[in-house]
Design a protein around this motif. Structure first.
Motif, PDB file in Angstrom:
ATOM      1  N   GLU A 191       0.875  -1.105  -0.004  1.00  0.00           N
ATOM      2  CA  GLU A 191       0.093   0.111  -0.061  1.00  0.00           C
ATOM      3  C   GLU A 191       0.843   1.322  -0.061  1.00  0.00           C
ATOM      4  O   GLU A 191       1.793   1.341   0.442  1.00  0.00           O
ATOM      5  N   PRO A 192       0.645   2.208  -0.682  1.00  0.00           N
ATOM      6  CA  PRO A 192       1.318   3.578  -0.829  1.00  0.00           C
ATOM      7  C   PRO A 192       1.587   4.217   0.609  1.00  0.00           C
ATOM      8  O   PRO A 192       0.713   4.024   1.485  1.00  0.00           O
ATOM      9  N   ALA A 193       2.475   4.734   0.655  1.00  0.00           N
ATOM     10  CA  ALA A 193       3.035   5.486   1.854  1.00  0.00           C
ATOM     11  C   ALA A 193       2.161   6.696   2.176  1.00  0.00           C
ATOM     12  O   ALA A 193       1.726   7.156   2.998  1.00  0.00           O
ATOM     13  N   VAL A 194       2.068   7.246   1.071  1.00  0.00           N
ATOM     14  CA  VAL A 194       1.148   8.519   0.590  1.00  0.00           C
ATOM     15  C   VAL A 194       0.523   8.688  -0.884  1.00  0.00           C
ATOM     16  O   VAL A 194       1.306   8.270  -1.713  1.00  0.00           O
ATOM     17  N   VAL A 195      -0.640   9.122  -1.051  1.00  0.00           N
ATOM     18  CA  VAL A 195      -1.223   9.349  -2.195  1.00  0.00           C
ATOM     19  C   VAL A 195      -1.316  10.751  -2.614  1.00  0.00           C
ATOM     20  O   VAL A 195      -1.923  11.795  -1.891  1.00  0.00           O
ATOM     21  N   LEU A 196      -0.741  11.110  -3.525  1.00  0.00           N
ATOM     22  CA  LEU A 196      -0.773  12.587  -3.974  1.00  0.00           C
ATOM     23  C   LEU A 196      -1.531  12.731  -5.595  1.00  0.00           C
ATOM     24  O   LEU A 196      -1.327  11.818  -6.208  1.00  0.00           O
ATOM     25  N   PRO A 197      -2.043  14.012  -5.860  1.00  0.00           N
ATOM     26  CA  PRO A 197      -3.044  13.993  -7.264  1.00  0.00           C
ATOM     27  C   PRO A 197      -2.383  14.423  -8.509  1.00  0.00           C
ATOM     28  O   PRO A 197      -2.773  14.336  -9.399  1.00  0.00           O
ATOM     29  N   THR A 198      -0.935  14.848  -8.229  1.00  0.00           N
ATOM     30  CA  THR A 198      -0.173  15.250  -9.634  1.00  0.00           C
ATOM     31  C   THR A 198       1.135  14.481  -9.586  1.00  0.00           C
ATOM     32  O   THR A 198       1.767  14.438  -8.602  1.00  0.00           O
ATOM     33  N   SER A 199       1.854  14.599 -10.706  1.00  0.00           N
ATOM     34  CA  SER A 199       3.270  14.075 -10.766  1.00  0.00           C
ATOM     35  C   SER A 199       4.193  14.923 -10.078  1.00  0.00           C
ATOM     36  O   SER A 199       5.132  14.499  -9.719  1.00  0.00           O
ATOM     37  N   ALA A 200       3.953  16.123 -10.392  1.00  0.00           N
ATOM     38  CA  ALA A 200       4.682  17.260  -9.714  1.00  0.00           C
ATOM     39  C   ALA A 200       4.803  17.226  -8.384  1.00  0.00           C
ATOM     40  O   ALA A 200       5.928  17.352  -7.712  1.00  0.00           O
ATOM     41  N   ALA A 201       3.627  16.862  -7.862  1.00  0.00           N
ATOM     42  CA  ALA A 201       3.655  16.804  -6.257  1.00  0.00           C
ATOM     43  C   ALA A 201       4.361  15.577  -5.641  1.00  0.00           C
ATOM     44  O   ALA A 201       5.233  15.517  -4.685  1.00  0.00           O
ATOM     45  N   VAL A 202       4.335  14.383  -6.440  1.00  0.00           N
ATOM     46  CA  VAL A 202       4.990  13.231  -6.410  1.00  0.00           C
ATOM     47  C   VAL A 202       6.486  13.274  -6.360  1.00  0.00           C
ATOM     48  O   VAL A 202       7.362  12.930  -5.347  1.00  0.00           O
ATOM     49  N   ARG A 203       7.126  14.246  -7.404  1.00  0.00           N
ATOM     50  CA  ARG A 203       8.405  14.563  -7.703  1.00  0.00           C
ATOM     51  C   ARG A 203       8.923  15.410  -6.472  1.00  0.00           C
ATOM     52  O   ARG A 203      10.094  15.005  -5.818  1.00  0.00           O
ATOM     53  N   SER A 204       8.222  16.469  -6.088  1.00  0.00           N
ATOM     54  CA  SER A 204       8.579  17.100  -4.956  1.00  0.00           C
ATOM     55  C   SER A 204       8.673  16.414  -3.571  1.00  0.00           C
ATOM     56  O   SER A 204       9.852  16.645  -2.989  1.00  0.00           O
ATOM     57  N   ALA A 205       7.731  15.334  -3.443  1.00  0.00           N
ATOM     58  CA  ALA A 205       7.633  14.783  -2.070  1.00  0.00           C
ATOM     59  C   ALA A 205       8.930  13.947  -1.961  1.00  0.00           C
ATOM     60  O   ALA A 205       9.747  13.723  -1.132  1.00  0.00           O
ATOM     61  N   VAL A 206       9.181  13.075  -3.217  1.00  0.00           N
ATOM     62  CA  VAL A 206      10.237  12.344  -3.224  1.00  0.00           C
ATOM     63  C   VAL A 206      11.691  12.926  -3.237  1.00  0.00           C
ATOM     64  O   VAL A 206      12.552  12.664  -2.324  1.00  0.00           O
ATOM     65  N   ALA A 207      12.008  14.245  -3.697  1.00  0.00           N
ATOM     66  CA  ALA A 207      13.103  14.930  -3.671  1.00  0.00           C
ATOM     67  C   ALA A 207      13.380  15.573  -2.492  1.00  0.00           C
ATOM     68  O   ALA A 207      14.305  15.769  -1.812  1.00  0.00           O
ATOM     69  N   ASN A 208      12.209  15.741  -1.595  1.00  0.00           N
ATOM     70  CA  ASN A 208      12.502  16.059   0.010  1.00  0.00           C
ATOM     71  C   ASN A 208      12.318  14.970   0.998  1.00  0.00           C
ATOM     72  O   ASN A 208      12.284  15.077   2.139  1.00  0.00           O
ATOM     73  N   GLY A 209      12.686  13.624   0.391  1.00  0.00           N
ATOM     74  CA  GLY A 209      13.107  12.783   1.294  1.00  0.00           C
ATOM     75  C   GLY A 209      11.772  11.847   1.825  1.00  0.00           C
ATOM     76  O   GLY A 209      11.889  11.040   2.648  1.00  0.00           O
ATOM     77  N   LEU A 210      10.606  11.950   1.360  1.00  0.00           N
ATOM     78  CA  LEU A 210       9.353  11.293   1.768  1.00  0.00           C
ATOM     79  C   LEU A 210       9.576  10.004   1.511  1.00  0.00           C
ATOM     80  O   LEU A 210       8.877   9.094   1.992  1.00  0.00           O
ATOM     81  N   GLY A 211      10.056   9.352   0.381  1.00  0.00           N
ATOM     82  CA  GLY A 211      10.218   8.039   0.105  1.00  0.00           C
ATOM     83  C   GLY A 211      10.672   7.933  -1.415  1.00  0.00           C
ATOM     84  O   GLY A 211      10.848   8.866  -2.207  1.00  0.00           O
ATOM     85  N   ALA A 212      10.229   6.374  -1.787  1.00  0.00           N
ATOM     86  CA  ALA A 212      10.561   6.198  -3.264  1.00  0.00           C
ATOM     87  C   ALA A 212       9.176   6.426  -4.322  1.00  0.00           C
ATOM     88  O   ALA A 212       8.304   6.440  -3.293  1.00  0.00           O
ATOM     89  N   ALA A 213       9.466   6.643  -5.391  1.00  0.00           N
ATOM     90  CA  ALA A 213       8.124   6.291  -6.295  1.00  0.00           C
ATOM     91  C   ALA A 213       8.517   5.953  -7.265  1.00  0.00           C
ATOM     92  O   ALA A 213       9.829   5.848  -7.954  1.00  0.00           O
ATOM     93  N   VAL A 214       7.520   5.273  -8.282  1.00  0.00           N
ATOM     94  CA  VAL A 214       7.377   4.701  -9.586  1.00  0.00           C
ATOM     95  C   VAL A 214       6.791   5.859 -10.528  1.00  0.00           C
ATOM     96  O   VAL A 214       5.824   6.594 -10.134  1.00  0.00           O
ATOM     97  N   MET A 215       7.638   6.540 -11.585  1.00  0.00           N
ATOM     98  CA  MET A 215       7.169   7.750 -12.437  1.00  0.00           C
ATOM     99  C   MET A 215       7.851   6.940 -13.834  1.00  0.00           C
ATOM    100  O   MET A 215       8.722   6.354 -14.068  1.00  0.00           O
ATOM    101  N   SER A 216       7.201   7.669 -14.838  1.00  0.00           N
ATOM    102  CA  SER A 216       7.637   7.771 -16.037  1.00  0.00           C
ATOM    103  C   SER A 216       9.067   8.317 -16.198  1.00  0.00           C
ATOM    104  O   SER A 216       9.318   9.214 -15.696  1.00  0.00           O
ATOM    105  N   ARG A 217       9.985   7.669 -16.798  1.00  0.00           N
ATOM    106  CA  ARG A 217      11.145   8.270 -16.852  1.00  0.00           C
ATOM    107  C   ARG A 217      11.173   9.717 -17.662  1.00  0.00           C
ATOM    108  O   ARG A 217      12.004  10.406 -17.415  1.00  0.00           O
ATOM    109  N   ARG A 218      10.182   9.876 -18.568  1.00  0.00           N
ATOM    110  CA  ARG A 218      10.317  11.214 -19.154  1.00  0.00           C
ATOM    111  C   ARG A 218       9.554  12.270 -18.123  1.00  0.00           C
ATOM    112  O   ARG A 218      10.115  13.189 -17.955  1.00  0.00           O
ATOM    113  N   GLU A 219       8.746  11.883 -17.190  1.00  0.00           N
ATOM    114  CA  GLU A 219       8.225  12.676 -16.234  1.00  0.00           C
ATOM    115  C   GLU A 219       9.571  13.194 -15.274  1.00  0.00           C
ATOM    116  O   GLU A 219       9.621  14.200 -14.840  1.00  0.00           O
ATOM    117  N   ALA A 220      10.554  12.157 -14.923  1.00  0.00           N
ATOM    118  CA  ALA A 220      11.459  12.404 -13.898  1.00  0.00           C
ATOM    119  C   ALA A 220      12.929  12.538 -14.802  1.00  0.00           C
ATOM    120  O   ALA A 220      13.761  13.075 -13.813  1.00  0.00           O
TER     121      ALA A 220
END
Length: 314
Positions: free
Chosen positions: A224-253
């Motif tokens: 189960e996810p640690a946290v659920v966010l509504p946009t790819s930008a929010a996911v990238r920001s959360a990961v960059a700030n140390g909240l955890g890992a994420a699965v993303m499109s290579r294009r997005e990242a």
């Protein structure tokens, strides 16, 4: 004879399994949807649904009538497209729904290619309206007629719409530079699958593709996810700030990886990919000329990208 709107509601309720789901898809209140369905049952003299606290299930007659209604709706779509052609509007405008990865990182290039192709052919360029959301949003917008064409990034492709694959997209695990996975070698797929990730909402093509791949490879659900966010930008920001890992499109990242804000983790085994799929209502013959043209541009662009990435090209 029920009107087109009532038939669209009937099909939506059968598909979603609830009156509330059908009401959301067709843009009416649940109370209005219930009244409309009862009116259809009175018109036809048939009981179409079993209603219970756990949901609304079609009767045998309801399933048959919904199947026939789908045929009527497809014919109505062809009628609308044909009358637009008679008015000379077939290439005047196109409404395209797309998931976030497609709308941000693929569609702009496709639209440039479409415009160049039309100008070179001496045609008036098509005015394109873009509706962005997740893959489920894009799918629903085609079904209810708000979009002529959609592009989704999901591993699950609807069986009731016209579809064709236009390309592939690679998914990667991304982490902050200081994450513990950055200090080790490739991560086993089962380790990544057991990690609670920063994830998008249900309906996201990225999340669905990852969860489907975990089930396919391991025969079990992803954590189960640690946290659920509504946009790819929010996911990238959360990961960059140390909240955890994420699965993303290579294009997005890609930009964040290049700037050092994120790192891509190598997984043991084959890369995780998902199809990019075009959707429209009806069969291949129901696809508009300009919609077919945009799909051709998308396929050509994907092939050119694949050729550039191939070892032989390098």
């Amino acid at each position: 004879m029920p009107d087109i709107g009532s038939l669209e509601l009937l099909v939506a309720v059968v598909r979603t399994g609830s009156i509330s789901g059908g009401a959301r898809e067709t843009g009416v209140t649940q109370q209005a949807a219930s009244a409309r369905l009862r009116a259809v049952e009175r018109q036809l003299g048939l009981s179409l649904f079993h209603r219970s606290p756990s949901g609304t299930q079609p009767t045998l007659e309801g399933e048959v009538v919904a199947s026939w209604a789908d045929d009527v709706l497809a014919a109505a779509g062809r009628f609308r497209a044909a009358t637009r052609t008679l008015r000379g509007e077939s290439t005047a405008r196109l409404t395209v729904a797309a998931s976030q990865t497609v709308s941000a990182h693929m569609l702009p290039l496709w639209l440039v290619g479409l415009r160049r192709r039309q100008v070179d052919a001496g045609h008036t360029p098509t005015a394109v309206q873009l509706l962005s959301g997740n893959s489920t949003d894009a799918e629903m917008r085609v079904r209810d007629g708000r979009a002529d064409l959609a592009f989704i990034e999901s591993s699950e492709v609807p069986a009731d719409l016209g579809t064709t694959t236009v390309g592939q997209d690679e998914l990667v695990i991304v982490i902050a530079p200081e994450h513990v996975w950055g200090q080790s070698g490739p991560i086993a797929f089962e380790v990544a699958a057991a990690e609670p990730l920063v994830a998008r909402e249900q309906g996201s093509g990225t999340r669905r593709a990852w969860e489907d791949e975990v089930r396919r490879r391991l025969g079990r659900d992803a954590a189960e996810p640690a946290v659920v966010l509504p946009t790819s930008a929010a996911v990238r920001s959360a990961v960059a700030n140390g909240l955890g890992a994420a699965v993303m499109s290579r294009r997005e990242a890609a930009d964040d990886i290049r700037l050092g804000r994120l790192r891509a983790v190598r997984l043991v085994g084959d890369p995780v990919t998902r199809p990019i799929t075009a959707l429209w209502r009806g069969s291949p013959r129901d696809l508009s000329a300009v919609g077919r043209e945009l799909i051709e541009v998308a396929v050509a662009t994907a092939r050119a990208e694949a050729a550039r990435r191939s070892p032989r090209a390098r």
